[in-house]
Design an enzyme around this catalytic site. Structure first.
Site, PDB file in Angstrom:
ATOM      1  N   GLU A  45       0.866  -1.171   0.000  1.00  0.00           N
ATOM      2  CA  GLU A  45       0.000   0.000   0.000  1.00  0.00           C
ATOM      3  C   GLU A  45       0.905   1.224   0.000  1.00  0.00           C
ATOM      4  OE1 GLU A  45      -3.677   0.713   0.388  1.00  0.00           O
ATOM      5  OE2 GLU A  45      -3.484  -1.140  -0.762  1.00  0.00           O
ATOM      6  N   ASP A  56      -5.120  10.635   8.945  1.00  0.00           N
ATOM      7  CA  ASP A  56      -3.851  10.081   9.403  1.00  0.00           C
ATOM      8  C   ASP A  56      -3.364  10.739  10.682  1.00  0.00           C
ATOM      9  OD1 ASP A  56      -3.167   8.130   7.337  1.00  0.00           O
ATOM     10  OD2 ASP A  56      -3.200   9.858   6.002  1.00  0.00           O
TER      11      ASP A  56
END
Length: 265
Positions: A45, A56
């Protein structure tokens, strides 16, 4: 190799590391990814760095900043994928924010992704209800369109996500942002069972998976794959002044995670 082929090869649970393209710079990033593959990653990924990564936590935010400060652009990110394809055929998924797709245009972004060798795309902030352009482009260029399944996703919405997704379900193990956590919640193990019962797509679990025992618990609960990002990115951050040590520590961590997952490589 597509995701279906990858899952069919893996014995046990797939191990999928996440890193940010160009962190801390292009050349080191290529070597990090080569190390991940050499250590046994079943798929990759790759995050495209973004200036406002709302999903995030601190580790990935700092990785994004390092990559952007090194001069990485979206074009550079696609060039990085092309370089990855010189040494591996494992599936490569992108984790991006939709603004990057929107600025280029969905058709052009997915065309570039396909040419570079991308297998699947997850836009972290794109709900399926608003994903028409992305879904059409994904189908046109043969890319799997992946969506997030959260702990709050009810069965009706899960059914709708299952109808438009391909590749796998990205199951968020906890509410909140990415980042290493000390334990796996019992609710995550229950969610794996619920999502697997809702359709035929494999289930990959991310957000907060940071230790081999987490991987083993998730594999035992039926996860088809685990995605580990912040724990690896923390090793990059810790060793910015010593690339050889960085690569060695990353290799050792991935081997431990891979062993916990079980697997064919």
């Amino acid at each position: 190799m597509n995701y279906a082929e990858m899952f069919s090869r893996v014995e046990g649970c797939a191990f999928v590391p996440f890193v940010v393209a160009g962190d801390p710079d292009m050349e080191t990033s290529v070597e990090i990814i080569r190390t991940l593959v050499d250590a046994g990653a079943d798929a990759l990924e790759i995050g495209f760095p973004f200036s406002d990564p709302i999903a995030d936590g601190t580790s990935v935010q700092e990785a994004d900043l390092r990559a952007l400060n090194s001069g990485m652009t979206t074009d550079d990110c696609f060039r990085l994928i092309e370089r990855i394809r010189e040494f591996t055929s494992v599936p490569v998924g992108l984790l991006v924010y939709y603004n990057l797709i929107y600025r280029m245009g969905a058709d052009e972004f997915y065309r570039r992704a396909a040419e570079a060798g991308v297998t699947g795309i997850l836009a972290a902030d794109l709900p399926p209800e608003e994903a028409g352009d992305a879904l059409r482009a994904a189908e046109r260029y043969g890319i799997d369109q992946i969506f997030i399944v959260a702990p709050t996703t009810d069965n009706q919405r899960l059914k709708m996500i299952s109808e438009v997704s391909s590749g796998f379900h990205y199951l968020v193990s906890v509410m909140g942002v990415t980042g290493a956590r000390s334990r796996v919640e019992e609710s995550t193990l229950e969610l794996i069972e619920r999502v697997k019962g809702a359709g035929s797509l494999p289930v990959m679990v991310g957000f907060g998976v940071s230790q081999p025992e987490h991987v083993r618990m998730l594999a035992d609960a039926g996860a088809d794959g685990v995605i580990v990002g912040s724990a690896i990115i923390d090793l990059i951050s810790k060793n910015l002044d010593d690339r050889e040590r960085m690569l060695q520590e990353i290799y050792e961590m991935v081997r431990k995670m891979k062993t916990a997952a079980g697997g064919s490589r």
